[in-house]
Structure formats: structure tokens, C-alpha cells
Design an enzyme around this catalytic site. Structure first.
Site, PDB file in Angstrom:
ATOM      1  CB  CYS A 104     -18.264  -0.315   9.322  1.00 40.30           C
ATOM      2  SG  CYS A 104     -16.924  -1.085  10.430  1.00 40.30           S
TER       3      CYS A 104
ATOM      4  CB  CYS B 171      -0.860  -0.059   1.156  1.00 40.96           C
ATOM      5  SG  CYS B 171      -2.202   1.382   1.180  1.00 40.96           S
TER       6      CYS B 171
ATOM      7  NE  ARG C 244     -17.347  -6.291  13.963  1.00 39.01           N
ATOM      8  CZ  ARG C 244     -17.790  -5.303  12.780  1.00 39.01           C
ATOM      9  NH1 ARG C 244     -17.042  -4.512  12.371  1.00 39.01           N
ATOM     10  NH2 ARG C 244     -19.147  -5.452  12.411  1.00 39.01           N
TER      11      ARG C 244
ATOM     12  CB  CYS D 237     -15.210  -7.517   6.539  1.00 41.04           C
ATOM     13  SG  CYS D 237     -16.533  -7.268   7.624  1.00 41.04           S
TER      14      CYS D 237
HETATM   15  S1  SF4 Z   1      -4.086   1.126   7.059  1.00 38.32           S
HETATM   16 FE1  SF4 Z   1      -4.894   0.875   4.856  1.00 38.32          FE
HETATM   17  S2  SF4 Z   1      -4.435   2.571   3.768  1.00 38.32           S
HETATM   18 FE2  SF4 Z   1      -2.885   2.744   5.703  1.00 38.32          FE
HETATM   19  S3  SF4 Z   1      -1.113   1.669   5.007  1.00 38.32           S
HETATM   20 FE3  SF4 Z   1      -2.471   0.015   5.591  1.00 38.32          FE
HETATM   21  S4  SF4 Z   1      -3.521  -0.785   4.021  1.00 38.32           S
HETATM   22 FE4  SF4 Z   1      -2.873   1.155   3.392  1.00 38.32          FE
END
Ligand code: SF4
Length: 331
Positions: A203, A68, A276, A112
Site C-alpha cells: 500500500c 516520532c 483509496r 490497518c
Molecule cells: S509521517 Fe510517520 S514517520 Fe513521518 S513524522 Fe509522522 S509518524 Fe513519523
């Protein structure tokens, strides 16, 4: 005091109206109530909105892990940190459906699907929409977390039948930029607005144990409680202790009583939200989980793994609910 007096007092315990103008001092004074008064107020509120002996089971599958581009300082899936979590492609639909069927067989009512993206590209979103439609066809509620969305993207997910979109605010406005710099808190709130306007349930919760103060935890709850509509689900995550991320240098595992107090405040501020216990449940004793249920938590994630980290095994969860006389099915 006679038994009758005590019963009268319990009956008179305040239950909360749905409000959207909570202040920090109000949240702090609730948080700091004597513990038995706090739990009575939270439990009374809980009982007036939910079956107190039913816990929702949700299941989470990472459909696209790691790589990411965002810099969330707590996250093992950020490509910026050396955490040993590699990047994968988006899972094939057949694998996702097989996982959803297994989750349903294990008692999950909500499935999810999480993808480690800043925001989905159109082609990726098409594939996720197909997955949503198929999982919903199994009779499960569907939830996805895909990063930031435009309103048009939210509308496409709604058209596919998506029930919930997860997008956490993570922490208080004051602590936020100590944790994330690649997206603003307003970016997150904009995504929540798009999701809400598309007719998808929200959510949204956050993470504790990253080095934030109690005032930040309460600030996060006040932020959520003052949204125009409360999130239908509020996940409370304990930071999953992964190495190699910036939060590892500041983190402090929260005191268990602080966790229970926070859950109680979440229940009181957002009386009709499902609260949750999400990530980090492996750090919680059975006794702490029981205390959190008493304080108004009414959902857990089931399964051995949550994205890239451990989760209590199913037989431990079943044993706990059995000993508490609670059930994962509506009573
Ligand atoms: S929380 Fe989500 S947006 Fe942030 S680094 Fe991890 S995967 Fe990426």
C-alpha cells in the site's frame, strides 16, 4: 450523433494495459485531457478491472501515537513540532482486538494499524506480529504501517500473516526533500522492496495540498506506476490541516477538479490498484467524492478519526453510497 453511435464510442474507449514505463509527459497529457474524455478513459479502465459500484471500507487505528523522531513536515505526530499531539505507548493487544471487532461490525474488511516510529524495534515488532495474527483470526485483512523495515522484519510480519504494508512515497522525487530530511526517498523505496520480496502486498501513495505543484503530484504517480509491481493499494491523501507543522506555511488545499483529475490518472496508470480516498476526506464534498468514484477511486477509510484527525462519519458515508446506488460489499 445517434444513441447507437454514442454507445459505440463508449465501448471503444481505451482501457489500459498494466505498464511500468510511464513518462511524465504521458501522465501530463492524460491529466490534461478534456474532463469528460479523462473520466471516460478512467471509468472504462476501472470497469474492466473492478465492480464499479463497490467501494472497499478500510478502518485505521493508531496503535502508537506521537513522539516520532522523523521530521515529516506535514505530520502532527513528529516530536519535532508543537502540535499538541502527545506520545503514547503501544496499545495493549486487547484494546487493538476490541477496535478491530468494532471495525468489522461497522463493515470494514481491512483493518490497518499505524505506529509513529522511524522503524520498529524487535520487541515492538513481536507485539505487532501478535496483533496481526489475532486481527487476521477475526476474518479481517490486515495492514500495518510502522516506518522503515529491513527485509528480515518484513519476513517476520509476513510469517504472522500480514496482508498489506503501508509506506507512502508521499510526493515527487523533486519535492521530497522540501518535506522530509530524516529519511530519503530511496529509504522508502528500499522498504517497499523488502515488503514486496517478503510476499506482502504493498500500500503506497502520497499526500497532496502541501504546496507542491501538479507536476509533483503526477511525478508521485509516475514513481508508483513505474515500480516493478504496482502497489495493490494507492492511498491519495489530502493534507490534514494541522497547526504547528512546517507544511502549514506552504499548504494550499487542492482545487476539487484537480483532485478528481489526479484520481483518474492514478486509475489509468495503475489499472488494477485499489485507489483509496484516505486522509482529508472531511474537506471533500459528497459531490467531489462521487466524482472521484467515477474517476476510479474505490476505497475509503471509515471511522470518525484517522490517526489524530477527523474523518467523515459513518452515516454520511452510508448515505452517500446509498444515493449513488453503490455498496461496500462485493456485488
Ligand atoms: S509521517 Fe510517520 S514517520 Fe513521518 S513524522 Fe509522522 S509518524 Fe513519523
Amino acid at each position: 450523433m445517434s444513441v447507437i453511435d454514442q454507445t459505440d464510442q463508449a465501448d471503444a474507449a481505451p482501457t489500459e494495459a498494466v505498464r511500468h514505463q510511464w513518462t511524465r509527459p504521458e501522465a501530463e497529457s492524460i491529466y490534461n485531457l478534456p474532463f469528460s474524455d479523462l473520466v471516460l478513459r478512467a471509468q472504462s479502465t476501472h470497469r474492466s478491472n473492478f465492480d464499479p459500484n463497490t467501494i472497499e471500507f478500510a478502518s485505521l487505528l493508531s496503535i502508537k501515537t506521537g513522539g516520532c523522531p522523523e521530521d515529516c513536515g506535514y505530520c502532527s505526530q513528529s516530536a519535532r513540532y508543537d502540535t499538541g499531539v502527545g506520545a503514547t505507548r503501544l496499545l495493549d493487544q486487547a484494546d487493538v482486538i476490541a477496535a478491530a471487532e468494532r471495525a468489522k461490525d461497522a463493515g470494514a474488511t481491512r483493518f490497518c494499524m499505524a505506529a509513529a516510529w522511524r522503524s520498529p524495534k524487535d520487541r515492538e515488532l513481536d507485539r505487532v506480529c501478535d496483533m496481526v495474527a489475532k486481527v487476521k483470526g477475526l476474518g479481517l485483512e490486515t495492514c500495518v504501517t510502522l516506518g522503515m523495515l529491513t527485509f528480515e522484519q518484513a519476513e517476520r510480519l509476513a510469517a504472522a500473516g500480514l496482508d498489506f504494508y503501508n509506506h507512502n512515497v508521499d510526493t515527487s522525487p523533486e519535492f521530497y526533500d522540501k518535506i522530509i530530511t530524516t529519511r530519503t526517498l530511496q529509504d522508502r523505496l528500499d522498504t517497499l522492496t523488502h515488503v514486496r520480496h517478503a510476499g506482502i502486498s504493498v500500500c503506497a501513495g502520497g499526500i497532496i495540498g502541501m504546496g507542491e505543484g501538479i507536476e509533483d503530484r503526477l511525478g508521485m504517480l509516475v514513481l508508483l506506476a513505474n515500480l516493478p509491481v504496482h502497489p495493490e493499494s494507492v492511498p491519495i491523501n489530502l493534507w490534514n490541516e494541522v497547526k504547528g507543522v512546517p507544511v502549514a506555511d506552504t499548504a494550499a488545499r487542492p482545487d476539487p477538479i484537480e483532485v478528481a483529475r489526479l484520481v483518474a490518472v492514478a486509475r489509468i496508470l495503475m489499472p488494477r490498484a485499489v485507489v483509496r480516498l484516505s486522509a482529508g476526506r472531511q474537506y471533500m464534498t459528497d459531490e467531489l467524492q462521487a466524482l472521484c468514484f467515477l474517476a476510479g477511486a474505490n476505497s475509503i477509510f471509515i471511522g470518525d478519526v484517522l490517526l489524530t484527525t477527523k474523518n467523515p462519519q459513518r452515516d454520511r458515508d452510508e448515505s452517500l453510497l446509498r444515493r449513488l446506488g453503490m455498496s461496500s460489499k462485493p456485488g
